[in-house]
Design a protein around this motif. Structure first.
Motif, PDB file in Angstrom:
ATOM      1  N   SER A 148     100.193   3.943 -70.876  1.00 20.32           N
ATOM      2  CA  SER A 148      99.005   4.395 -71.599  1.00 20.32           C
ATOM      3  C   SER A 148      98.897   3.688 -72.943  1.00 20.32           C
ATOM      4  CB  SER A 148      99.065   5.908 -71.804  1.00 20.32           C
ATOM      5  OG  SER A 148      97.993   6.359 -72.610  1.00 20.32           O
ATOM      6  N   THR A 152      95.791   1.170 -73.994  1.00 18.92           N
ATOM      7  CA  THR A 152      94.979   1.462 -75.175  1.00 18.92           C
ATOM      8  C   THR A 152      94.992   0.275 -76.130  1.00 18.92           C
ATOM      9  OG1 THR A 152      95.404   3.839 -75.021  1.00 18.92           O
ATOM     10  CG2 THR A 152      94.674   3.000 -77.151  1.00 18.92           C
ATOM     11  N   SER A 155      92.679  -2.559 -75.221  1.00 21.85           N
ATOM     12  CA  SER A 155      91.238  -2.340 -75.409  1.00 21.85           C
ATOM     13  C   SER A 155      90.749  -2.863 -76.755  1.00 21.85           C
ATOM     14  CB  SER A 155      90.905  -0.846 -75.274  1.00 21.85           C
ATOM     15  OG  SER A 155      91.463  -0.101 -76.342  1.00 21.85           O
ATOM     16  N   GLN A 315      85.566   3.753 -80.728  1.00 21.53           N
ATOM     17  CA  GLN A 315      86.133   4.361 -79.517  1.00 21.53           C
ATOM     18  C   GLN A 315      87.611   4.002 -79.395  1.00 21.53           C
ATOM     19  OE1 GLN A 315      84.382   6.310 -76.679  1.00 21.53           O
ATOM     20  NE2 GLN A 315      86.547   6.823 -76.874  1.00 21.53           N
ATOM     21  N   TYR A 316      87.946   2.741 -79.696  1.00 21.90           N
ATOM     22  CA  TYR A 316      89.354   2.330 -79.688  1.00 21.90           C
ATOM     23  C   TYR A 316      90.154   3.139 -80.702  1.00 21.90           C
ATOM     24  CZ  TYR A 316      93.403  -0.225 -81.350  1.00 21.90           C
ATOM     25  OH  TYR A 316      94.664  -0.544 -81.788  1.00 21.90           O
ATOM     26  N   ASN A 319      90.727   6.675 -79.456  1.00 23.95           N
ATOM     27  CA  ASN A 319      91.719   6.714 -78.377  1.00 23.95           C
ATOM     28  C   ASN A 319      93.129   6.483 -78.905  1.00 23.95           C
ATOM     29  OD1 ASN A 319      89.747   7.186 -76.465  1.00 23.95           O
ATOM     30  ND2 ASN A 319      89.520   5.029 -75.915  1.00 23.95           N
ATOM     31  N   SER A 320      93.288   5.466 -79.749  1.00 23.96           N
ATOM     32  CA  SER A 320      94.622   5.130 -80.239  1.00 23.96           C
ATOM     33  C   SER A 320      95.107   6.122 -81.291  1.00 23.96           C
ATOM     34  CB  SER A 320      94.635   3.715 -80.823  1.00 23.96           C
ATOM     35  OG  SER A 320      93.763   3.607 -81.938  1.00 23.96           O
ATOM     36  N   THR A 324      93.422  11.639 -77.400  1.00 21.10           N
ATOM     37  CA  THR A 324      92.735  12.823 -76.885  1.00 21.10           C
ATOM     38  C   THR A 324      92.594  12.809 -75.364  1.00 21.10           C
ATOM     39  OG1 THR A 324      90.723  14.156 -77.057  1.00 21.10           O
ATOM     40  CG2 THR A 324      90.464  11.759 -77.187  1.00 21.10           C
ATOM     41  N   ASP A 328      85.078  11.535 -73.553  1.00 23.71           N
ATOM     42  CA  ASP A 328      84.336  10.614 -74.399  1.00 23.71           C
ATOM     43  C   ASP A 328      84.068  11.277 -75.751  1.00 23.71           C
ATOM     44  OD1 ASP A 328      82.183  12.386 -73.960  1.00 23.71           O
ATOM     45  OD2 ASP A 328      81.418  11.178 -72.302  1.00 23.71           O
ATOM     46  N   PRO A 599     100.347  10.567 -75.591  1.00 21.82           N
ATOM     47  CA  PRO A 599      98.911  10.870 -75.487  1.00 21.82           C
ATOM     48  C   PRO A 599      98.722  12.248 -74.866  1.00 21.82           C
ATOM     49  CG  PRO A 599      99.454   8.737 -74.484  1.00 21.82           C
ATOM     50  CD  PRO A 599     100.743   9.447 -74.722  1.00 21.82           C
TER      51      PRO A 599
END
Length: 614
Positions: A148, A152, A155, A315-316, A319-320, A324, A328, A599
Motif C-alpha cells: 500500500s 501510494t 501516485s 488527492q495524493y 491518501n499519503s 484514510t 474519495d 493505512p
C-alpha cells in the motif's frame, strides 16, 4: 525515508519523512526497540516467535526467508541514506551491520526524485513477484502495508514539482535546526558527523532555492505572502554563535561523551562555532535572499485546486497523509461534516442540561499543572484502558524562546530503536498555556506519541516498519489520546471536560473541513472569511488570515490529525455496538496498538477479523 516521495532528491525526502516521523507536532493544542542487531538475523527465531504452532513446507520457508531478507536489506539501506536519518534511527548502527553512510544533508533535485520513483517501482515489482500466500501472518501484514505504501508513493509520478519543502512552521527551514540541536552524541564519531552535517546546510539550502526556482518557472511558485512568512521564520535563525541555543545544546551534548579531554572539548566547541558562523547562518541568509528573488513571480495565492494538477496532487496528499479508508474526498468531507454535527449536538445537549457550564469555561483549571506531574498522573490513570509499559525515561524541554513564534506548540522527538530509554517532549511556552498543557502532554507523551512509539517498538517484529511513515495513524492516535484525557480525573468540574472535548473535536474538524474547502473546493480567503463570520462569528481579519495561510501553506496537514482520529473513533463505535456488554476499552486499544502504523484501509480488514474473534 525511501518510499515517501516528496518531490525532492532521495536524501531530502527521507529527511522530510523523518521530520514527519520524529517531530510529531500538535497543532491545535499546541504534533521497545531491539537492543541487539536485527531480530531477523535468525529467521527461524522470528518464525518461532510469531507463529510457533504453524507448519510450513520447504517452498514456504524459502519465501519467508526471502521476505525477511528483503525487508532487512531495505531497512539497512534506507536507514543509511544519510547521517541524520541513521542517527535518529539507530544509536549504534555498526551493531546492525551499517558502517558506511553519507555525512551530509544531501540536495534537492527533481531528477533525483524521478530516479527514486523508479527505484520504488522496481521494488514494487519485486514485492509483487513474491507469493504472499506463503508468508507468515506477521509477514503478510508487513507485505500488505508495504505494498500500500509503495503504490501510494507511485501516485506522485508526474506531480514531483508540487512538493513544497518550505512553510512557516512545518517547513524544513523551521524544523531542521531542532533535529540538529537534539543530535545526541554517543561517541566522537557522532560529534564529527554532526559537524559535517552542520557544515553542509548551506549547500543543502542552496539546492532548495534552485528547486523553488524550478517550481516558479513551471508556474508553481510561492506567492509573496507565503514568501514573507517563510522569510520571517528564517530570520529567527540568524543567530549569534556565542549566545544561541545551537551552542548551548552542543556544549551539554559534548559533556555527555565519556573520555573527552578539556582540550578536545575546547577544539570541538571552536569548530561548532565556526560551522555556525561560516555555514549555518550564511545558509539562512542565502535562503532569505533566494526567496526575495522569487517575489512577484508566484501567481497563485489560493489553494492547490488553482494549479493545473492541484486536485490530483491534493488527492495524493490526502491518501499519503491520512491513509484514510474513505473512497474519495467528497465521502471524506461528508464524514467530517457529520461528525461536526454530532459534536455540536452534544455541546447543545450539555448546555441545555446545565446552562452554568458555559460560565465555568471562563475559569477552568486542570490539575496537576506541572508537565512532569501531568505525565505521571496520566500514566497512572491510563493503566485501566491502555496496556502498561515501563522501562523508559523522558525529558520535557522548552522550545528556545527565540523560536517560540515560529515553531508549533508542542512536539515529541522519537528515539533510536536501540535507545528506547531516551525521549524528549518539547513544549512551546509561547503558545501552550495552562488551559491546554494537560491535554498537550497526553497528545505528545502518555498515552500519545511517546507511549505509542514505545509500545510499537517493543512488539514490532520487522525493523522496516519502524521507518515507514503513516501520519494519519500516529497523529490520529495522539489526537485520540488527547481527547481521552478530558475524561480523566484532571481537576475539572463535572461536565466541563466533556464539553471541552466536544469543543476541541469540533474545532479540529473545522480546520480539516477548511483544508478540503481551500485545496479541493477552491475557496479563497474571502470565502473563508464569510464562512467563519457567518457560522462562528469570527471577523478579525488577522485571525482569518492566520488560519487561511496556515492551511494554505500545509495542505492535508490538519486532515492527518482529524481523519486519523475519526477512523479510530468510528472503529471504537462499531466495536462497542457489536460487542455490547463484552466490549473492553483496554482490548480495543490493544488491537489498535498491536496493529501499529498502517493505512486505515489495511487496519479495517484486520479490525473486522478482530470483531469476529479471529
Amino acid at each position: 525515508m525511501f518510499v515517501r516521495p516528496s518531490g525532492q532528491c532521495r536524501k531530502h525526502f527521507q529527511l522530510q519523512a523523518l521530520l514527519a516521523l520524529l517531530l510529531s507536532i500538535c497543532l491545535i493544542t499546541g504534533c521497545a526497540a531491539p537492543a541487539v542487531p536485527s531480530p531477523f538475523a535468525d529467521p527461524s527465531a522470528a518464525r518461532t516467535a510469531s507463529a510457533s504452532y504453524e507448519q510450513y513446507d520447504e517452498d514456504s520457508l524459502k519465501v519467508q526467508s526471502d521476505f525477511d531478507t528483503l525487508t532487512e536489506e531495505l531497512f539497512r539501506t534506507e536507514a543509511a541514506q544519510s547521517a541524520i536519518t541513521l542517527h535518529y534511527t539507530l544509536a549504534d548502527p555498526a551493531a546492525y551491520g551499517i558502517t558506511e553512510y553519507p555525512k551530509d544533508l544531501g540536495t534537492v533535485s527533481l531528477e533525483d526524485t524521478k530516479k527514486d520513483l523508479e527505484d520504488v517501482r522496481n521494488l514494487n515489482d519485486r514485492l509483487k513477484a513474491m507469493d504472499s500466500r506463503r508468508l507468515r501472518e506477521d509477514q503478510l501484514l508487513t507485505y500488505t502495508i508495504l505494498s500500500s505504501y509503495l503504490n501510494t508513493g507511485l501516485s506522485l509520478e508526474g506531480l514531483e514539482l508540487y512538493d513544497q519543502p518550505l512553510s512557516t512552521t512545518l517547513g524544513i527551514q523551521s524544523q531542521l535546526p531542532i533535529l540538529l540541536s537534539e543530535y545526541t552524541f554517543y561517541s566522537r564519531q557522532d560529534i564529527e558527523d554532526y559537524l559535517s552535517l552542520l557544515s553542509s546546510i548551506d549547500a543543502y539550502y542552496d539546492s532548495i532555492i534552485a528547486f523553488e526556482e524550478q517550481k516558479t518557472e513551471a508556474g508553481l511558485g510561492l506567492c509573496d505572502t507565503v514568501i514573507d512568512r517563510v522569510i520571517t521564520s528564517c530570520n529567527a535563525y540568524l543567530i549569534d554563535a556565542d549566545h544561541s541555543f545551537m551552542t548551548e545544546t552542543f556544549t551539554s551534548r559534548l559533556n555527555a561523551v565519556d573520555g573527552l579531554t578539556d582540550q578536545e572539548k575546547e577544539d570541538y566547541t571552536a569548530r561548532n562555532k565556526a560551522a555556525i558562523n561560516e555555514h549555518f547562518v550564511p545558509a539562512y541568509e542565502h535562503l532569505i535572499e533566494g526567496l526575495k528573488g522569487l517575489k512577484g513571480r508566484g501567481t497563485n495565492d489560493k489553494g492547490l485546486s488553482y494549479f493545473p494538477k492541484g486536485k490530483e496532487y491534493y488527492q495524493y496528499l490526502v491518501n499519503s497523509g491520512t491513509g484514510t479508508s474513505y473512497k474519495d474526498i467528497p465521502a471524506l468531507k461528508k464524514a467530517v461534516m457529520d461528525q461536526m454535527s454530532d459534536d455540536l449536538s452534544a455541546v447543545d445537549e450539555l448546555l441545555s442540561e446545565d446552562p452554568g457550564l458555559a460560565e465555568k469555561l471562563q475559569s477552568y483549571t486542570f490539575s496537576p499543572e506541572q508537565p512532569e506531574a501531568i505525565l505521571e498522573s496520566l500514566k497512572d490513570q491510563c493503566r485501566q484502558d491502555f496496556p502498561p509499559i515501563d522501562g523508559y525515561s523522558y525529558t520535557i524541554k522548552s522550545v528556545p524562546k527565540a523560536l517560540e513564534g515560529i515553531l508549533s506548540p508542542a512536539f515529541y522527538l522519537t528515539v533510536p530503536l536501540d535507545r528506547p530509554q531516551d525521549n524528549s517532549i518539547y513544549i512551546n511556552n509561547g503558545s501552550t498555556g495552562s488551559s491546554s498543557l494537560y491535554t498537550t502532554i497526553a497528545h505528545e507523551g502518555y498515552p500519545g506519541h511517546m507511549y505509542q512509539t514505545q509500545y510499537f517498538n517493543r512488539s514490532n517484529t520487522c525493523n522496516l516498519r519502524s521507518i515507514l511513515d503513516f501520519k494519519g495513524y500516529t497523529e490520529g492516535w495522539a489526537t485520540y489520546a488527547e481527547y481521552y484525557a478530558y475524561t480523566l480525573d484532571n481537576g475539572l468540574e463535572d461536565g466541563v471536560g466533556e464539553l471541552l472535548q466536544h469543543n476541541a473535536t469540533f474545532t479540529l474538524a473545522l480546520y480539516a473541513l477548511l483544508d478540503i474547502s481551500i485545496h479541493y473546493d477552491g475557496w479563497d480567503m474571502a470565502q473563508v472569511e464569510n464562512y467563519l463570520k457567518l457560522y462562528f462569528n469570527i471577523s478579525d481579519l488577522e485571525v482569518v488570515s492566520s488560519i487561511y495561510y496556515e492551511i494554505m501553506e500545509n495542505p492535508g496537514n490538519y486532515l492527518s490529525y482529524y481523519v486519523g482520529y475519526l477512523e479510530i473513533l468510528n472503529m471504537e463505535r462499531e466495536a462497542k455496538q457489536a460487542q455490547g456488554a463484552n466490549y473492553s476499552q483496554l482490548e480495543f486499544n490493544r488491537f489498535i496498538l498491536d496493529m501499529g502504523p498502517a493505512p486505515f484501509g489495511v487496519i479495517r480488514t484486520y479490525f473486522q477479523k478482530w470483531l469476529a474473534g479471529e
